[in-house]
Design an enzyme around this catalytic site. Structure first.
Site, PDB file in Angstrom:
ATOM      1  N   ASP A  61      -3.397   8.026  11.119  1.00 10.32           N
ATOM      2  CA  ASP A  61      -4.067   7.956   9.818  1.00 10.32           C
ATOM      3  C   ASP A  61      -3.163   7.310   8.767  1.00 10.32           C
ATOM      4  OD1 ASP A  61      -5.586  10.368   7.514  1.00 10.32           O
ATOM      5  OD2 ASP A  61      -6.161   8.311   8.053  1.00 10.32           O
ATOM      6  N   LYS A 100      -3.357   0.940   8.312  1.00  8.48           N
ATOM      7  CA  LYS A 100      -4.291   0.607   9.408  1.00  8.48           C
ATOM      8  C   LYS A 100      -3.756  -0.508  10.307  1.00  8.48           C
ATOM      9  CE  LYS A 100      -6.152   3.807   7.354  1.00  8.48           C
ATOM     10  NZ  LYS A 100      -5.735   5.162   7.836  1.00  8.48           N
ATOM     11  N   ASP A 150      -8.282   7.719  12.741  1.00  8.37           N
ATOM     12  CA  ASP A 150      -9.191   7.753  11.598  1.00  8.37           C
ATOM     13  C   ASP A 150      -9.469   6.323  11.119  1.00  8.37           C
ATOM     14  OD1 ASP A 150      -9.121   9.024   8.183  1.00  8.37           O
ATOM     15  OD2 ASP A 150     -10.782   8.843   9.597  1.00  8.37           O
ATOM     16  N   ASN A 151     -10.585   6.119  10.427  1.00  3.40           N
ATOM     17  CA  ASN A 151     -10.881   4.888   9.691  1.00  3.40           C
ATOM     18  C   ASN A 151     -11.098   3.641  10.541  1.00  3.40           C
ATOM     19  OD1 ASN A 151      -8.318   6.275   7.873  1.00  3.40           O
ATOM     20  ND2 ASN A 151     -10.396   6.241   7.061  1.00  3.40           N
ATOM     21  N   GLU A 190     -14.789   9.617   4.066  1.00  4.25           N
ATOM     22  CA  GLU A 190     -14.650  10.899   3.372  1.00  4.25           C
ATOM     23  C   GLU A 190     -15.308  10.886   1.991  1.00  4.25           C
ATOM     24  OE1 GLU A 190     -12.172   9.254   4.859  1.00  4.25           O
ATOM     25  OE2 GLU A 190     -10.476   8.916   3.558  1.00  4.25           O
TER      26      GLU A 190
HETATM   27  C1  662 Z   1       5.555   0.383   7.953  1.00  6.94           C
HETATM   28  C2  662 Z   1       5.105   1.804   7.690  1.00  6.94           C
HETATM   29  C3  662 Z   1       4.265   2.298   8.834  1.00  6.94           C
HETATM   30  N1  662 Z   1       4.741   3.598   9.203  1.00  6.94           N
HETATM   31  C4  662 Z   1       4.515   4.702   8.449  1.00  6.94           C
HETATM   32  N2  662 Z   1       5.274   5.782   8.726  1.00  6.94           N
HETATM   33  C5  662 Z   1       5.098   6.917   8.016  1.00  6.94           C
HETATM   34  N3  662 Z   1       4.185   7.072   7.028  1.00  6.94           N
HETATM   35  C6  662 Z   1       3.426   5.998   6.751  1.00  6.94           C
HETATM   36  C7  662 Z   1       3.539   4.776   7.441  1.00  6.94           C
HETATM   37  N4  662 Z   1       2.609   3.924   6.942  1.00  6.94           N
HETATM   38  C8  662 Z   1       1.953   4.584   5.964  1.00  6.94           C
HETATM   39  N5  662 Z   1       2.445   5.823   5.838  1.00  6.94           N
HETATM   40  C9  662 Z   1       1.981   6.867   4.928  1.00  6.94           C
HETATM   41  O1  662 Z   1       0.705   7.263   5.392  1.00  6.94           O
HETATM   42  C10 662 Z   1      -0.220   7.329   4.294  1.00  6.94           C
HETATM   43  C11 662 Z   1      -1.074   6.114   4.365  1.00  6.94           C
HETATM   44  C12 662 Z   1      -2.372   6.205   4.654  1.00  6.94           C
HETATM   45  C13 662 Z   1      -3.206   4.966   4.713  1.00  6.94           C
HETATM   46  N6  662 Z   1      -4.599   5.348   4.691  1.00  6.94           N
HETATM   47  C14 662 Z   1      -5.503   4.512   4.170  1.00  6.94           C
HETATM   48  O2  662 Z   1      -5.193   3.403   3.759  1.00  6.94           O
HETATM   49  C15 662 Z   1      -6.912   4.984   4.079  1.00  6.94           C
HETATM   50  C16 662 Z   1      -7.801   4.276   3.266  1.00  6.94           C
HETATM   51  C17 662 Z   1      -9.116   4.688   3.103  1.00  6.94           C
HETATM   52  C18 662 Z   1     -10.029   3.927   2.249  1.00  6.94           C
HETATM   53  C19 662 Z   1     -11.316   3.631   2.694  1.00  6.94           C
HETATM   54  C20 662 Z   1     -12.201   2.914   1.879  1.00  6.94           C
HETATM   55  C21 662 Z   1     -11.780   2.463   0.633  1.00  6.94           C
HETATM   56  F1  662 Z   1     -12.603   1.772  -0.152  1.00  6.94           F
HETATM   57  C22 662 Z   1     -10.478   2.741   0.191  1.00  6.94           C
HETATM   58  C23 662 Z   1      -9.613   3.489   0.988  1.00  6.94           C
HETATM   59  C24 662 Z   1      -9.591   5.838   3.764  1.00  6.94           C
HETATM   60  C25 662 Z   1      -8.696   6.539   4.600  1.00  6.94           C
HETATM   61  O3  662 Z   1      -9.112   7.666   5.271  1.00  6.94           O
HETATM   62  C26 662 Z   1      -7.373   6.128   4.775  1.00  6.94           C
HETATM   63  O4  662 Z   1      -6.570   6.850   5.630  1.00  6.94           O
HETATM   64  C27 662 Z   1       0.669   7.369   3.087  1.00  6.94           C
HETATM   65  C28 662 Z   1      -0.001   6.944   1.803  1.00  6.94           C
HETATM   66  C29 662 Z   1       1.804   6.437   3.481  1.00  6.94           C
HETATM   67  O5  662 Z   1       2.968   6.668   2.714  1.00  6.94           O
HETATM   68 MG    MG Z   2      -7.770   8.161   6.841  1.00  6.28          MG
END
Ligand code: 662
Ligand code: MG
Length: 214
Positions: free
Chosen positions: A141, A144, A169-170, A199
């Site tokens: 999650d 993406k 997810d997503n 969600e």
């Molecule tokens: C290089 C790092 C990779 N490694 C990583 N290692 C550790 N942690 C990591 C890594 N990469 C990211 N993260 C962390 O995970 C989180 C990031 C989560 C991202 N989730 C989405 O973008 C999303 C968008 C929508 C959405 C749907 C429709 C819309 F219109 C708008 C938004 C819906 C949803 O359910 C979604 O989960 C957090 C913010 C971020 O710090």
């Molecule tokens: Mg999500």
């Protein structure tokens, strides 16, 4: 000074949820997101699908990629058997700090290990740092465009065994096209799409459940 959305979410948990009651924490966050501010938690509708997969797998070891504020972390951990371990990776220090407090409020600190760092750095260290052989369940999650590279990395690091479950997810919104293409066409996985909604909205989204065949 201005608060952040994660801070406001935590405040809603501390105001409306009962300490030590994980389901009340989940409920408080869902209410906050429905009534006050949308946030990207897996949410209540997809959360029920997540619950059913966790209950079915009954995992001893779980990896979550992307803690954010800890909503799905708490939701999953509340369903785990007594000696099970959930490791969750979050690379944004502010999110990690909020998630730690949400997890503490739920009283799940002893089941959850929150690791502050990037999945790419920590997946290769799971065995040596946490004594993990393989994961029974992985919940994806985070960003993406990282689902596919991190899945390949988990394969390469031998963290998946015959029967390990990946739940993503997503896969529709925002979408993970390269991951879906790979996982649905690979002979090493058997996949199933659980249609749901993004969600707290009426837009389509869903979870992809994939069994690693070894
Ligand atoms: C290089 C790092 C990779 N490694 C990583 N290692 C550790 N942690 C990591 C890594 N990469 C990211 N993260 C962390 O995970 C989180 C990031 C989560 C991202 N989730 C989405 O973008 C999303 C968008 C929508 C959405 C749907 C429709 C819309 F219109 C708008 C938004 C819906 C949803 O359910 C979604 O989960 C957090 C913010 C971020 O710090
Ligand atoms: Mg999500």
């Amino acid at each position: 000074t201005q608060t952040t959305r994660p801070q406001r979410m935590l405040a809603a948990v501390q105001k409306n949820a009962t300490r030590g009651d994980p389901r009340s924490v989940v409920k408080a966050i869902d209410q906050f997101c429905r009534q006050k501010e949308w946030a990207m938690n897996v949410g209540d509708e997809k959360g029920c699908i997540l619950d059913s997969v966790v209950t079915e797998v009954n995992p001893a070891t779980v990896l979550e990629l992307g803690t954010y504020c800890g909503y799905s972390t708490v939701r999953i951990a509340s369903l785990l058997p007594p000696d099970a371990k959930l490791i969750t990776l979050e690379f944004n220090p502010h999110n990690a700090a909020i998630a730690r407090q949400v997890i503490a409020w739920a009283g799940l600190g002893d089941k959850i290990q929150l690791v502050e760092g990037a999945s790419g750095d920590w997946i290769p260290k799971m065995k040596e740092k946490f004594g993990i052989e393989t994961f029974d369940l992985v919940f994806l999650d985070h960003w993406k465009d990282r689902y596919l590279p991190d899945t390949k990395l988990m394969e390469e690091c031998g963290l998946l065994r015959k029967g390990s479950i990946l739940l993503a997810d997503n896969v529709i919104s925002p979408g993970t096209p390269d991951y879906l293409e790979y996982i649905r066409n690979s002979p090493r996985y058997k996949s199933q799409y659980f249609r749901s909604h993004l969600e707290y909205t009426k837009a389509e989204d869903g979870l992809e459940k994939s069994v690693f065949l070894g």
